[in-house]
Design a protein around this motif. Structure first.
Motif, PDB file in Angstrom:
ATOM      1  N   ILE A 115       0.936  -1.068   0.190  1.00 26.32           N
ATOM      2  CA  ILE A 115      -0.087  -0.032  -0.100  1.00 26.32           C
ATOM      3  C   ILE A 115       0.998   1.225  -0.162  1.00 26.32           C
ATOM      4  CG2 ILE A 115      -1.778   1.024   1.244  1.00 26.32           C
ATOM      5  CD1 ILE A 115      -2.594  -1.558   0.220  1.00 26.32           C
ATOM      6  N   VAL A 116       0.545   2.180  -0.779  1.00 24.45           N
ATOM      7  CA  VAL A 116       1.374   3.376  -1.010  1.00 24.45           C
ATOM      8  C   VAL A 116       0.606   4.604   0.095  1.00 24.45           C
ATOM      9  CG1 VAL A 116       2.713   2.998  -2.920  1.00 24.45           C
ATOM     10  CG2 VAL A 116       0.496   4.078  -3.150  1.00 24.45           C
ATOM     11  N   LYS A 117       1.204   5.416   0.534  1.00 23.64           N
ATOM     12  CA  LYS A 117       0.855   6.504   1.441  1.00 23.64           C
ATOM     13  C   LYS A 117       1.035   7.749   0.897  1.00 23.64           C
ATOM     14  CE  LYS A 117       0.632   7.273   6.299  1.00 23.64           C
ATOM     15  NZ  LYS A 117       1.421   6.914   7.674  1.00 23.64           N
ATOM     16  N   CYS A 118       0.249   8.862   1.020  1.00 21.91           N
ATOM     17  CA  CYS A 118       0.462  10.104   0.795  1.00 21.91           C
ATOM     18  C   CYS A 118       1.111  10.744   2.070  1.00 21.91           C
ATOM     19  CB  CYS A 118      -0.814  10.862   0.712  1.00 21.91           C
ATOM     20  SG  CYS A 118      -0.683  12.767   0.464  1.00 21.91           S
ATOM     21  N   ALA A 119       2.429  11.335   1.553  1.00 20.15           N
ATOM     22  CA  ALA A 119       3.206  11.889   2.572  1.00 20.15           C
ATOM     23  C   ALA A 119       2.798  13.084   3.234  1.00 20.15           C
ATOM     24  CB  ALA A 119       4.688  12.377   1.885  1.00 20.15           C
ATOM     25  N   ASP A 120       1.602  13.665   2.629  1.00 18.23           N
ATOM     26  CA  ASP A 120       1.192  15.066   3.236  1.00 18.23           C
ATOM     27  C   ASP A 120      -0.237  14.717   4.258  1.00 18.23           C
ATOM     28  OD1 ASP A 120       2.851  16.975   1.786  1.00 18.23           O
ATOM     29  OD2 ASP A 120       1.471  16.885  -0.038  1.00 18.23           O
ATOM     30  N   CYS A 121      -0.758  13.942   3.704  1.00 17.26           N
ATOM     31  CA  CYS A 121      -2.191  13.840   4.461  1.00 17.26           C
ATOM     32  C   CYS A 121      -2.215  12.207   5.137  1.00 17.26           C
ATOM     33  CB  CYS A 121      -3.336  14.044   3.755  1.00 17.26           C
ATOM     34  SG  CYS A 121      -3.925  12.805   2.432  1.00 17.26           S
ATOM     35  N   GLY A 122      -1.409  11.261   4.885  1.00 18.63           N
ATOM     36  CA  GLY A 122      -1.539  10.180   5.114  1.00 18.63           C
ATOM     37  C   GLY A 122      -2.426   9.147   4.459  1.00 18.63           C
TER      38      GLY A 122
END
Length: 70
Positions: free
Chosen positions: A35-42
């Motif tokens: 799973i990939v995660k947004c660095a800004d909002c998670g």
């Protein structure tokens, strides 16, 4: 070509979910998907292309906010 009746349907087992977030958690826990995660909002995503689309929309939203702030 994969056609799904529900955008929140698992590609592997065709289970359906009420939200995209539930689908992501299912894919991670049941199918051991990366799973990939947004660095800004998670926020979590199944595919990098979905995260990139999200990041582009967020960037545009921030620029638009700054443009109309003054």
């Amino acid at each position: 070509m994969k056609l799904f009746g529900n955008k929140n349907e698992c590609e592997d087992c065709h289970a359906r979910f009420g939200s995209y977030d539930e689908l992501v958690l299912h894919a991670r826990d049941e199918h051991k998907k990366h799973i990939v995660k947004c660095a800004d909002c998670g926020k979590l995503f199944l595919h990098e292309k979905d995260r990139l689309h999200h990041a582009k929309e967020e960037r545009e939203r921030k620029v638009d906010y700054r443009r109309h702030k003054f």
